[in-house]
Enzyme design. Structure first.
Site, PDB file in Angstrom:
ATOM      1  N   HIS A  92       2.102   3.150 -28.553  1.00  0.00           N
ATOM      2  CA  HIS A  92       1.597   1.868 -29.045  1.00  0.00           C
ATOM      3  C   HIS A  92       2.667   0.791 -28.869  1.00  0.00           C
ATOM      4  CE1 HIS A  92      -0.967  -0.417 -31.933  1.00  0.00           C
ATOM      5  NE2 HIS A  92       0.164  -0.978 -32.252  1.00  0.00           N
ATOM      6  N   HIS A 120       5.713   1.253 -40.204  1.00  0.00           N
ATOM      7  CA  HIS A 120       6.925   0.489 -39.903  1.00  0.00           C
ATOM      8  C   HIS A 120       7.369  -0.396 -41.054  1.00  0.00           C
ATOM      9  CE1 HIS A 120       3.705  -2.295 -38.732  1.00  0.00           C
ATOM     10  NE2 HIS A 120       4.543  -3.267 -38.796  1.00  0.00           N
ATOM     11  N   GLU A 169       4.602 -10.395 -42.389  1.00  0.00           N
ATOM     12  CA  GLU A 169       3.319 -10.311 -41.701  1.00  0.00           C
ATOM     13  C   GLU A 169       2.189 -10.688 -42.664  1.00  0.00           C
ATOM     14  OE1 GLU A 169       2.831  -6.416 -40.040  1.00  0.00           O
ATOM     15  OE2 GLU A 169       4.861  -6.336 -39.259  1.00  0.00           O
ATOM     16  N   HIS A 187       2.449  -8.273 -45.795  1.00  0.00           N
ATOM     17  CA  HIS A 187       3.513  -7.283 -45.767  1.00  0.00           C
ATOM     18  C   HIS A 187       4.792  -8.053 -45.492  1.00  0.00           C
ATOM     19  CE1 HIS A 187      -0.058  -4.673 -44.388  1.00  0.00           C
ATOM     20  NE2 HIS A 187       0.157  -4.473 -45.667  1.00  0.00           N
ATOM     21  N   HIS A 213       4.636  -0.352 -44.389  1.00  0.00           N
ATOM     22  CA  HIS A 213       3.182  -0.299 -44.236  1.00  0.00           C
ATOM     23  C   HIS A 213       2.810   0.429 -42.954  1.00  0.00           C
ATOM     24  CE1 HIS A 213       4.427  -3.939 -42.130  1.00  0.00           C
ATOM     25  NE2 HIS A 213       3.328  -3.855 -41.416  1.00  0.00           N
TER      26      HIS A 213
HETATM   27 FE   FE2 Z   1       2.821  -4.544 -39.484  1.00  0.00          FE
END
Ligand code: FE2
Length: 450
Positions: A299, A342, A348, A375, A381
């Protein structure tokens, strides 16, 4: 094919291209040839220079427009403090933020009756200070009606990046009109006077705003991607000049240092007959975003989904990135396809325009259209327990994700505070977001298995 609005009949015509030098005349011959400020402008217009950067900004960053208008913007009575102020600010206009490390998620924000784009603005989060041109503010707007007749608004504090979630907005600006529908965004630069009407038949309006206190948005560099993909330059649309010759009483509301002020004037602020320059509002249809991703394994970072970025003085680090998660194909093999777990030095803030987001199957409140999550710096998260289970068992055939969905992220290098309203008064914070997302993660460790 992209999911766009471009097959729907448009109400207005636009000038295409991001950061282009444009010119537009509502009356032919209104713009002078070969100079900016003639002794006697055509048709008895006034000329006004409108600067979006310092006069001395390097040429590649310099933004300004020349407005040819019936009366200059200066023709107004003195500003007085507005009766109603923006929520989430002190009496002196300082945003009141709490800094908390928890992961936060909000249910869809309410749309109260009798609110318009301006009166329905709520400050959710932010950092910095418009007086020192640092940081940003994040708002939700929720409007059940058009702005009051003969009212215009501008922010001296920053650029408004408007992300519509439901309901179309008919935005009249000094430089012309923009129709901004669901799945579209608009950027109204600092100082541009505008008003927002709801579009008949499109219902109540709700969406998100990032107000950028420093600099302006630009397209991200593409590096090894090459010269195309992501948001393509030609798909950004600026308005054509449009004016009204209106001598009725108007109220111009200014956001200045976090406070609202009103000034009256006996003419419409939307009297720009012609303009030229590169400082103007624009819109973009998110369905035109050319999404790229992994065609082998693993990803990639979500920076591949960046539509617009507002760089900080630190190279490669944004004050704010506007990132989207459009419908796309996942084809990566032998890999965990959703986002990894992460912790990020960036903050975010996410919102959902429509559909569902592939890293959150929801459950107990969930991540819903019109809601949001935050976040913050180093807030841990990743996929919730259900999404994790599903992804580890999924057959890795090509799979379309996010059909009919559009999630977005305002990502910032700053630590984002949250207002009392967004934490408490609203009572919409999902207290159990953390527990329901990650509290149910099962231990999988077994030293004897491989
Ligand atoms: Fe994130």
């Amino acid at each position: 094919m992209p999911t766009t609005n471009f097959d729907v009949a448009e109400k207005y015509e636009y000038l295409n291209g991001f950061g282009s030098y444009h010119e537009s005349e509502a009356i032919p011959g209104a713009l002078p040839v070969g100079q900016n400020s003639p002794q006697n402008p055509a048709y008895g217009l006034y000329v006004e220079k409108f600067s979006g950067t310092a006069f001395t900004a390097p040429r590649k960053e310099n933004q300004q427009s020349w407005l040819h208008r019936i009366l200059p913007a200066a023709a107004h009575e003195p500003f007085e403090k507005s009766e109603k102020q923006l929520p989430g600010h002190s009496d002196r206009g300082i945003a009141q933020f709490e800094q908390i490390p928890n992961q936060l998620r909000w249910d869809p924000f309410d749309i109260a009756s009798g609110t318009d784009f301006l009166s329905g603005l709520e400050l959710i989060s932010g950092a910095g200070n418009p007086a020192t041109k640092t940081g940003l503010g994040i708002y939700v707007y929720a409007a059940s009606q058009s702005m009051e007749k003969n009212q215009a608004f501008y922010s001296a504090d920053g650029d408004f990046l408007i992300v519509t979630q439901q309901g179309a907005l008919d935005i009249q600006t000094e430089l012309g009109k923009l129709l901004v529908r669901t799945n579209e965004i608009a950027v109204i630069p600092r100082g541009v006077r505008f008003r927002v009407d709801l579009v008949d038949g499109s219902g109540d309006a709700r969406g998100y705003i990032l107000e950028l206190f420093q600099g302006h948005f630009q397209l991200p560099d593409l590096g090894p991607i090459g010269s195309n993909c992501l948001a393509n330059t030609r798909d950004f649309q600026a308005p054509m000049a449009f004016y009204e010759d209106d001598q009725s009483r108007w109220r111009v509301t200014a956001k200045f240092g976090g406070q609202l002020f009103d000034a009256r004037q006996n003419h419409s602020p939307f009297d720009v007959v012609a303009w030229h320059g590169n400082y103007y509002p624009y819109k973009y249809d998110l369905g035109r975003f050319n999404t790229i991703g992994s065609i082998s394994f693993d990803h990639p970072d979500p920076s591949i989904f960046t539509v617009l970025t507002a760089p900080s003085p630190v190279v490669g680090t944004a004050v704010a990135d506007f990132v989207i998660f459009p419908p796309r194909w996942l084809v990566a093999e032998g890999t965990f396809r959703p986002p990894w777990y992460h912790r990020n030095t960036m903050s975010e803030f996410m919102g959902l325009i429509s559909g569902s987001y592939d890293a959150k199957v929801g459950g107990k409140g969930g991540f819903q259209p019109g809601g949001a999550s935050l976040h913050n710096v180093m807030g841990a998260h990743g996929p919730d327990a259900n999404s994790y289970e599903k992804a580890t068992k999924a057959e890795l055939a090509p799979q379309k994700v996010g059909d009919g969905a559009m999630a977005f992220m305002f990502e910032s290098s700053l630590m984002l505070g949250v207002t009392d309203w967004s934490l408490k008064k609203c009572q919409k914070v999902q207290d159990l977001y953390n527990e329901h997302s990650w509290g149910e993660l099962k231990r999988r460790f077994s030293p004897l298995s491989k």
